[in-house]
Design an enzyme around this catalytic site. Structure first.
Site, short mmCIF file in Angstrom:
data_model
loop_
_atom_site.label_atom_id
_atom_site.label_comp_id
_atom_site.label_asym_id
_atom_site.label_seq_id
_atom_site.Cartn_x
_atom_site.Cartn_y
_atom_site.Cartn_z
N ASN A 20 -6.09 -0.17 -15.52
CA ASN A 20 -7.22 -0.82 -14.84
C ASN A 20 -8.41 -0.90 -15.78
O ASN A 20 -8.51 -0.14 -16.73
CB ASN A 20 -7.62 0.04 -13.66
CG ASN A 20 -7.44 -0.66 -12.35
OD1 ASN A 20 -8.39 -1.23 -11.84
ND2 ASN A 20 -6.24 -0.65 -11.83
N CYS A 27 1.59 -0.05 -14.43
CA CYS A 27 2.48 0.07 -13.26
C CYS A 27 3.92 0.17 -13.75
O CYS A 27 4.36 -0.65 -14.56
CB CYS A 27 2.31 -1.15 -12.35
SG CYS A 27 3.54 -1.20 -11.03
N ARG A 83 -4.12 7.89 -9.35
CA ARG A 83 -2.90 7.27 -8.79
C ARG A 83 -2.38 6.18 -9.75
O ARG A 83 -1.40 6.36 -10.44
CB ARG A 83 -3.20 6.70 -7.39
CG ARG A 83 -1.95 6.38 -6.59
CD ARG A 83 -1.32 5.03 -6.91
NE ARG A 83 -2.21 3.90 -6.68
CZ ARG A 83 -1.92 2.66 -7.05
NH1 ARG A 83 -0.79 2.38 -7.67
NH2 ARG A 83 -2.78 1.69 -6.83
N ASP A 84 -3.10 5.09 -9.83
CA ASP A 84 -2.65 3.97 -10.65
C ASP A 84 -2.56 4.39 -12.12
O ASP A 84 -1.66 3.96 -12.84
CB ASP A 84 -3.67 2.83 -10.51
CG ASP A 84 -3.07 1.47 -10.73
OD1 ASP A 84 -1.84 1.34 -10.69
OD2 ASP A 84 -3.84 0.53 -10.98
N HIS A 97 -6.49 -5.14 -13.78
CA HIS A 97 -5.98 -4.50 -15.01
C HIS A 97 -6.51 -5.30 -16.20
O HIS A 97 -6.76 -6.50 -16.10
CB HIS A 97 -4.46 -4.45 -14.98
CG HIS A 97 -3.95 -3.38 -14.06
ND1 HIS A 97 -3.38 -2.22 -14.50
CD2 HIS A 97 -3.98 -3.29 -12.70
CE1 HIS A 97 -3.06 -1.46 -13.46
NE2 HIS A 97 -3.42 -2.09 -12.35
N1 COA Z 1 8.21 9.12 0.49
C1 COA Z 1 9.25 9.93 0.21
N2 COA Z 1 10.54 9.61 0.41
C2 COA Z 1 10.77 8.39 0.94
C3 COA Z 1 9.74 7.51 1.25
C4 COA Z 1 8.40 7.89 1.00
N3 COA Z 1 7.38 7.12 1.26
N4 COA Z 1 10.28 6.39 1.76
C5 COA Z 1 11.63 6.57 1.78
N5 COA Z 1 11.92 7.78 1.30
C6 COA Z 1 13.25 8.39 1.16
C7 COA Z 1 14.06 8.30 2.44
O1 COA Z 1 13.79 9.36 3.29
C8 COA Z 1 15.47 8.32 1.90
O2 COA Z 1 15.79 9.65 1.58
P1 COA Z 1 17.30 10.19 1.67
O3 COA Z 1 18.05 9.41 0.64
O4 COA Z 1 17.14 11.63 1.34
O5 COA Z 1 17.72 9.90 3.08
C9 COA Z 1 15.37 7.55 0.60
O6 COA Z 1 13.98 7.62 0.22
C10 COA Z 1 15.76 6.11 0.71
O7 COA Z 1 15.03 5.50 1.76
P2 COA Z 1 14.78 3.92 1.85
O8 COA Z 1 13.93 3.62 3.01
O9 COA Z 1 16.14 3.25 1.77
O10 COA Z 1 13.95 3.65 0.57
P3 COA Z 1 14.28 2.78 -0.70
O11 COA Z 1 15.25 3.47 -1.58
O12 COA Z 1 14.58 1.38 -0.28
O13 COA Z 1 12.86 2.79 -1.47
C11 COA Z 1 10.44 2.88 -1.32
C12 COA Z 1 11.73 2.20 -0.86
C13 COA Z 1 9.30 2.02 -0.83
C14 COA Z 1 10.37 4.27 -0.73
C15 COA Z 1 10.45 3.00 -2.87
O14 COA Z 1 10.79 1.77 -3.42
C16 COA Z 1 9.11 3.45 -3.41
O15 COA Z 1 8.72 4.59 -3.27
N6 COA Z 1 8.37 2.54 -4.07
C17 COA Z 1 7.03 2.83 -4.56
C18 COA Z 1 6.91 2.34 -5.95
C19 COA Z 1 5.52 2.58 -6.47
O16 COA Z 1 4.94 3.65 -6.36
N7 COA Z 1 4.96 1.55 -7.11
C20 COA Z 1 3.68 1.61 -7.74
C21 COA Z 1 2.54 1.48 -6.78
S1 COA Z 1 2.41 -0.10 -6.04
ZN ZN Z 2 -2.97 -1.34 -10.43
#
Ligand code: COA
Ligand code: ZN
Length: 313
Positions: free
Chosen positions: A248, A239, A13-14, A208
């Site tokens: 990490n 990240c 994952r990471d 990390h």
């Molecule tokens: N998995 C898949 N799709 C997701 C989702 C999830 N967990 N959460 C939201 N979505 C989809 C929604 O269904 C929506 O889809 P649509 O446009 O087709 O309707 C779209 O994403 C936007 O939803 P919203 O709630 O407004 O999300 P956002 O655009 O504000 O994004 C996160 C928020 C949290 C989903 C996004 O920032 C994210 O995935 N971040 C993770 C980053 C990451 O992996 N970082 C490293 C690890 S810490």
């Molecule tokens: Zn990490």
């Protein structure tokens, strides 16, 4: 104090989330198999995040399906950023989820498109639902030592978020130096009051190794009774939302350190060498912590010695 240490391998994952070249589900499962063969029992396999933002995790369901047929003894966890991710994880049979809240608004907004308050309340919602559903929870306190955007994190901020998550019922807290900008003294400053108040068992360190401090920080944790650590095979990773962060601490490096100190990880160092090589092939990256390179040099010395002793073959 226990001499058993739990290593959660987070390379899948990471380690993979930021890789530039696509890594296929099959290659991910080959990495997982190599790690399981080495004795890894705790694997953070993937994340249910937005697939457009983190395309390497788009095959989360397939990775889990592949792992389901691999080993019954494996503790598989996944990272979820919100309730939608949680529901996807639950549908796919996951028994343990990680949620994340970072120490500053800037970092939370970049990573999750939420303020710190919102991210903390989403973590609480996931914890509460997971309790009802019988799933285990881990909270990553991201940027616990340093925020990539706002600099050094005050200890009180990390303690405040941690206490809130424990009060909500989080099973495990992962104090996370997401950018690898921390130092051993910070680990002591953060964990001393937490261990005094809650005991060491529920804390994990996610470190990390960007500036080469991760092993020293892990050891600071060991002296305080911490027996749970994350690591990534070959030091793979970084990240996408924390610029400048490298991977990490390498699994082979922390396993070696703990083994030499008489602590039991249940992981075979020699087999980790193969896992580094499988991961390097999967990602097209040159991988390996100090101990991988040391194992290579030992192998070379042995071959040279054999060649000297048996000059005719
Ligand atoms: N998995 C898949 N799709 C997701 C989702 C999830 N967990 N959460 C939201 N979505 C989809 C929604 O269904 C929506 O889809 P649509 O446009 O087709 O309707 C779209 O994403 C936007 O939803 P919203 O709630 O407004 O999300 P956002 O655009 O504000 O994004 C996160 C928020 C949290 C989903 C996004 O920032 C994210 O995935 N971040 C993770 C980053 C990451 O992996 N970082 C490293 C690890 S810490
Ligand atoms: Zn990490």
């Amino acid at each position: 104090m226990s001499d058993k240490v739990i290593i959660t391998e987070v390379g899948l994952r990471d380690g993979l989330q930021n890789q530039p070249n696509p890594v296929s589900t099959q290659q991910k499962l080959a990495m997982a198999n190599a790690l399981i063969n080495a004795g890894v029992t705790h694997l953070e396999a993937t994340s249910f995040v937005h697939p457009k933002l983190v395309p390497q995790m788009a095959d989360a369901a397939d990775v889990l399906a592949g792992l389901a047929s691999t080993s019954n003894d494996l503790n598989v966890s996944v990272l979820v950023p919100n309730m939608k991710g949680y529901e996807r994880a639950k549908e796919n049979g996951v028994k343990s989820v990680g949620v994340v809240v970072a120490s500053t608004d800037t970092f939370n907004l970049k990573n999750l498109n939420m303020t710190t308050d919102k991210a903390a309340s989403i973590c609480q919602q996931v914890i509460e639902q997971a309790k009802l559903d019988g799933l285990a929870t881990r909270v990553y306190i991201s940027g616990a030592c340093v925020c990539p955007y706002e600099g050094k994190t005050p200890v009180d901020v990390t303690l405040g978020l941690t206490e809130k998550m424990i009060a909500t019922g989080a099973d495990e807290i992962s104090i996370s130096d997401t950018v690898g900008g921390g130092n051993p003294q910070q680990i002591i400053d953060i964990l001393t009051p937490l261990v005094e108040q809650f005991g060491p068992e529920r804390f994990n360190l996610h470190l990390h190794d960007t500036r080469g401090q991760a092993l020293a920080m892990a050891w600071a944790g060991i002296t305080l009774g911490i027996r749970r650590f994350d690591s990534s095979i070959g030091g793979l990773g970084g990240c996408p939302f924390a610029p400048g962060a490298s991977g990490n601490v390498a699994t082979e490096d922390i396993v070696y350190m703990l083994q030499e100190a008489g602590l039991d990880t249940g992981i075979q160092l020699g087999a980790l060498k193969t896992a580094v090589e499988v991961s390097a092939q999967a990602t097209g990256q040159s991988l390996g912590g100090s101990i991988y390179h040391w194992m290579l040099s030992q192998e070379k010395l042995k071959q040279d010695k054999e060649a000297r002793e048996n000059p005719c073959i």
